[in-house]
Design a protein around this motif. Structure first.
Motif, PDB file in Angstrom:
ATOM      1  N   TYR A  75      15.741 -11.770  13.154  1.00 17.94           N
ATOM      2  CA  TYR A  75      16.875 -12.650  12.859  1.00 17.94           C
ATOM      3  C   TYR A  75      17.340 -12.468  11.420  1.00 17.94           C
ATOM      4  O   TYR A  75      18.537 -12.367  11.144  1.00 17.94           O
ATOM      5  CB  TYR A  75      16.479 -14.108  13.087  1.00 17.94           C
ATOM      6  N   ARG A 133      25.153 -10.861   2.698  1.00 16.49           N
ATOM      7  CA  ARG A 133      24.644 -11.983   3.478  1.00 16.49           C
ATOM      8  C   ARG A 133      25.516 -13.205   3.184  1.00 16.49           C
ATOM      9  O   ARG A 133      26.133 -13.307   2.117  1.00 16.49           O
ATOM     10  CB  ARG A 133      23.192 -12.266   3.059  1.00 16.49           C
ATOM     11  N   THR A 134      25.585 -14.115   4.136  1.00 20.59           N
ATOM     12  CA  THR A 134      26.134 -15.434   3.845  1.00 20.59           C
ATOM     13  C   THR A 134      24.990 -16.262   3.287  1.00 20.59           C
ATOM     14  O   THR A 134      24.052 -16.620   3.993  1.00 20.59           O
ATOM     15  CB  THR A 134      26.721 -16.086   5.107  1.00 20.59           C
ATOM     16  N   GLN A 151      20.977 -11.083  10.049  1.00 16.93           N
ATOM     17  CA  GLN A 151      21.841 -11.853   9.172  1.00 16.93           C
ATOM     18  C   GLN A 151      22.052 -11.167   7.822  1.00 16.93           C
ATOM     19  O   GLN A 151      22.976 -11.499   7.101  1.00 16.93           O
ATOM     20  CB  GLN A 151      21.232 -13.243   8.931  1.00 16.93           C
ATOM     21  N   THR A 152      21.186 -10.230   7.484  1.00 17.28           N
ATOM     22  CA  THR A 152      21.206  -9.594   6.178  1.00 17.28           C
ATOM     23  C   THR A 152      21.413  -8.104   6.331  1.00 17.28           C
ATOM     24  O   THR A 152      20.708  -7.447   7.085  1.00 17.28           O
ATOM     25  CB  THR A 152      19.877  -9.849   5.437  1.00 17.28           C
TER      26      THR A 152
END
Length: 684
Positions: A21, A509-510, A25-26
């Motif tokens: 995960y 990333r966020t 995301q990254t």
């Protein structure tokens, strides 16, 4: 299947899922350099200037912590912070920087002020800021009707502009912090004055001709803020009248300080001309100096004051002025090019040379610091060193009026460049040290990036993101060329990255508040052989070069003794000289060792110093055990200076011994370039 096994499998699956995960995301990619462009958040390079990949954040955006903050606090309480009460050149009585009258006013005030003001703003020290304001108000209140600023000095009947170049840099720092509206028109009018000076009288003189690039950099700085194209012809005028730093196989001057700052002039001019040959000339100048005189560890070169043919042994060194000017050049070139090479080199100079140039309390400094320096005294050492004056090697608050005032920019400018802005709305970690950086990213959103580390004494750098709202932006992590196998985690989960030595890891990333990035830069023992210096060798551990640990005997002396004070340095009236002593350093242990590079070197870690200051031989948290062999004939030359490296034919002792090495930045007496232990076979 029993419950324990089930729980183990479940835990492993959860951990694997978390890693997948996090990786989803990254995004982590390896890039050579950040992309050049324009920035919506910070002052950028305007057309027709070449776009830059990295932008310096305004002074005060980066707040150092850890050992770097301790260094700056010592600087505040040391020579730079208190020089206004000590140096006669900063005496407010009859000072031409404060009024049209006066009997003294040259480089000393702006040299001191540019470091002092940056330090004041970074530390947010009210008393220091008030003192700096006195000088800035005076400069801006005493502008001449024709646009000239500061004292009128002349060299051979031509206007002498070197001191003004330094004051312009100080004013730039002041404007970044204050936004004082007087600064921009003052610089505009001064540059109009420069445009009206005939070329036959422009930059004609020793320092200004060699250092015209400093003036050129200020013109770029102004244009990036006001966009007034009428100033652009001054760039060509400055380049044409500055010494030619674009020569193929030579330099226009071999004065160490001139080289440290002059070599960047072509790259600065490149930002206007767009000619890649200009950028290449700066790299070439750097290489020429290192090939001829830089065959030694620590990032500097054997110039003493002026580099001389045949004098390139590591016992010859660099002025403290040259050291801090080299760091400033590296920092500017980081922004112009985005090349991690300049950050690597800046760390090399700062951590291995600059640290050893000053006493730990920052109240005294050496004029010349060398890689091999087994004695640090007040004696005359010419012609072994170029400048045959007393006190060139001793620790003194009055080693010279230039270094005395100029050293103060070293650590503040270094701190300002720990983190830089990228033109794609991101941030880049450029020089590693603990700090808190507040900066704008993405669509102008403000974040705080907190770096926790004991680098360069530790391999791990932890970065924590602080943000009010989730925000997407790229984070560039510089990976030094010396490391192998750098690794990355985000919030504890590994993120796969390719080999990145000498490049950047770009993390997209966020980001959420509290996200943690951990970068590990493995450090190992490596050797470097200096072929042009008798095959001597140096030992590195990550960014740190190692030196023999020598017992340092510090002898305190009265700094009013003429043997320790240069003729161009003067006290203010009423100064308590006992607060500002000089020191002679002598070895209390043997130092004439060759190094056995075939024997294993082991690392011993010690407790982090309670005073947060790891750059002394007593407090340094890393020691290394190696094998050495004495070279009995290696001692001092006829002037009393550390002698030249012995040849391979110089007899070595038959027996070896264990020696202790420490980072050379913690050693005020040191041998960092070692002869090799093996004796050449004797002819039959």
């Amino acid at each position: 299947m029993n419950n324990i096994l089930c729980k183990t499998i479940a835990g492993a699956l959860i951990a694997a899922g978390a890693t997948i995960y996090a990786q989803a995301q990254t995004s982590a990619t390896v890039v050579e350099r950040p992309q050049a462009g324009t920035s919506a958040n910070y002052t950028t390079f305007r057309a027709p200037l070449v776009e830059a990949p990295l932008l310096k954040l305004p002074v005060g955006s980066v707040k150092p912590q850890g050992w770097l903050r301790e260094y700056m606090l010592r600087q505040k309480d040391g020579l730079n912070g208190r020089l206004g009460t000590v140096s006669a050149w900063l005496d407010k009585n009859n000072n031409q920087w404060l009024s049209d009258g006066g009997d003294h006013g040259w480089e000393e005030v702006p040299y001191w002020l540019r470091g002092y003001s940056s330090l004041a703003y970074i530390l947010d020290d009210e008393d220091m800021k008030k003192e700096a304001q006195v000088w800035f108000d005076a400069v801006l209140s005493n502008l001449k009707s024709d646009g000239f600023l500061g004292p009128h000095n002349y060299e051979n009947n031509n206007p002498e502009l070197w001191a003004q170049m330094v004051m312009l840099w100080a004013l730039q720092t002041y404007y970044e912090y204050s936004g004082d509206e007087r600064v921009i028109p003052a610089m505009e009018n001064y540059f109009k004055w420069e445009m009206n000076v005939p070329d036959s009288q422009f930059l004609k003189g020793l320092w200004q001709e060699k250092r015209g690039g400093d003036n050129l950099w200020s013109v770029l700085w102004l244009y990036n803020r006001n966009g007034d194209e009428s100033v652009l012809p001054l760039i060509d005028k400055l380049h044409a009248n500055t010494s030619n730093w674009t020569m193929e196989n030579d330099l226009p001057n071999w004065h160490g300080v001139n080289v440290a700052q002059g070599f960047r002039e072509p790259a600065t001019y490149y930002m206007y001309s767009g000619d890649p040959a200009m950028l290449q000339a700066t790299y070439r100048d750097f290489d020429i100096m290192r090939q001829r005189y830089g065959q030694m560890p620590g990032g500097m070169y054997a110039a003493d004051e002026n580099a001389r043919a045949g004098y390139f042994d590591p016992r010859n060194g660099a002025e403290t002025c040259a050291i801090v000017e080299q760091m400033a050049s590296d920092e500017i070139l980081m922004g112009i090019t985005g090349d991690p090479f300049w950050a690597d080199h800046c760390e090399n100079v700062a951590l291995n040379s600059f640290t050893a140039s000053m006493a730990p309390d920052m109240k005294s400094l050496r004029y010349i610091t060398s890689a091999n320096m087994a004695i640090s005294d007040e004696k005359l050492h010419g012609p072994s060193i170029d400048n045959n004056l007393r006190g060139m090697l001793s620790m003194s608050p009055f080693s010279s009026r230039c270094c005395q005032h100029n050293h103060g920019m070293g650590w503040p400018y270094y701190a300002e460049h720990l983190v830089m802005a990228t033109t794609d709305g991101g941030l880049a970690t450029m020089l590693y040290a603990a700090n808190e950086t507040t900066a704008k990213v993405a669509d102008g959103k403000e974040v705080k990036l907190t770096q926790t580390t004991n680098y360069p004494f530790d391999e791990v750098i932890s970065l924590t993101v602080g943000t009010a709202d989730d925000v997407a932006f790229p984070l560039y992590l510089r990976v030094p060329a010396w490391t192998d196998g750098a690794s990355l985690t985000v919030n504890g989960s590994p993120v796969a990255v390719e080999s990145a030595a000498g490049k950047y890891i770009r993390v997209d990333r966020t980001w959420s508040d509290g996200d943690i990035v951990e970068l590990t830069l493995p450090m190992s023992i490596t050797y470097q052989t200096w072929l042009q210096n008798k095959n001597s060798i140096s030992v590195n551990y990550g960014p740190l070069t190692l030196s023999l640990k020598i017992d340092e005997v510090w002898e305190q002396h009265d700094s009013r003794d003429h043997e320790f004070v240069q003729d161009d340095s003067h006290w203010q009236e009423g100064v308590d000289a006992s607060l500002w002593p000089c020191y002679v350093l002598k070895p209390g242990s043997d130092w004439n060792y060759a190094l056995d590079a075939d024997s294993k070197i082991t690392v011993e870690r010690k407790a982090w110093p309670a005073d947060n200051f790891p750059f002394t031989s007593q407090s340094v948290p890393l020691e290394f055990k190696a094998t050495g062999v004495k070279v009995p004939s290696w001692g001092y030359d006829e002037t009393g200076m550390t002698d030249l490296l012995p040849t391979k034919y110089a007899p070595r002792d038959a027996t070896s011994t264990t020696i202790t090495l420490i980072p050379m930045g913690a050693a005020r007496l040191r041998i960092a370039a070692f002869p090799q232990a093996v004796t050449a076979p004797q002819e039959q």
